[in-house]
Design an enzyme around this catalytic site. Sequence first.
Site, PDB file in Angstrom:
ATOM      1  N   CYS A 114       0.863  -1.189   0.000  1.00 58.58           N
ATOM      2  CA  CYS A 114       0.000   0.000   0.000  1.00 58.58           C
ATOM      3  C   CYS A 114       0.902   1.243   0.000  1.00 58.58           C
ATOM      4  CB  CYS A 114      -0.952  -0.087   1.202  1.00 58.58           C
ATOM      5  SG  CYS A 114      -2.164   1.217   1.408  1.00 58.58           S
ATOM      6  N   ASP A 161      -8.010  -2.984  -8.745  1.00 59.35           N
ATOM      7  CA  ASP A 161      -7.713  -2.048  -7.652  1.00 59.35           C
ATOM      8  C   ASP A 161      -8.355  -0.701  -7.968  1.00 59.35           C
ATOM      9  OD1 ASP A 161      -6.517  -0.232  -5.840  1.00 59.35           O
ATOM     10  OD2 ASP A 161      -4.696  -1.443  -5.731  1.00 59.35           O
ATOM     11  N   HIS A 189      -7.288  -3.866  -4.315  1.00 58.07           N
ATOM     12  CA  HIS A 189      -6.276  -3.309  -3.433  1.00 58.07           C
ATOM     13  C   HIS A 189      -6.217  -4.121  -2.141  1.00 58.07           C
ATOM     14  CE1 HIS A 189      -3.558  -0.059  -2.358  1.00 58.07           C
ATOM     15  NE2 HIS A 189      -4.068  -0.101  -1.135  1.00 58.07           N
TER      16      HIS A 189
END
Length: 219
Positions: A114, A161, A189
Amino acid sequence: MQIELKAADGHRLNAYRAGPADAKRALVVVQEIFGVNRHMRHVCDAFAAEGYAVVCPALFDRVERGVELGYAAEDVARGRDLRAKVDEKDTMLDIEAAAAALPGTAARGIVGYCWGGTIAWWGATRSHSFKAACGWYGGGIAGTRTEKPACPVQLHFGEVDASIPMSDVELIRQAQPGVEIFVYQGAGHGFGCEERGSYKPADADVAQARTLAFFAKHL
């Protein structure tokens, strides 16, 4: 175990350390926007079980100490707010402090998830402390895609994502033809996080196997 690091500007921050002290390979593991929480410790322990010495710095200590968030909507909002308060240059000072805390004779790499995926990319482009860098779903990589990596890089993205469109991944491919990029079909994600609704165990296992093979080759 918890340790304390000291950055070059004097800032002291906490970090999670795992793995053998005499490891031949070592990693800085970089957090998501949720702090050094249970998931990040799980990630560190998994690498430690593979023989890596690992240090995961608490990058939010610059603005608030001891942050450990979950994955609910309010946690996402708070994590984004904290991330916005952290200066990129300060973050890299903390990354360098983490690298310095790894065993001195070990070959050092960096891996992040991330927000940490973007920072791992910066570890390749803004630092000379690492021999290899791996980023999982780093949303800021496309915006800094023209930076020149000083070591081999491997990147992982989810096809669906919502925060990283495939057009961004294509821009990275075009700017960095030497970077190894994997896209996981149908993955979103955070597909590698066992505590998120987007978790895809099969894809996470493949990405982890590729990550380990990448570090085994370059460290």
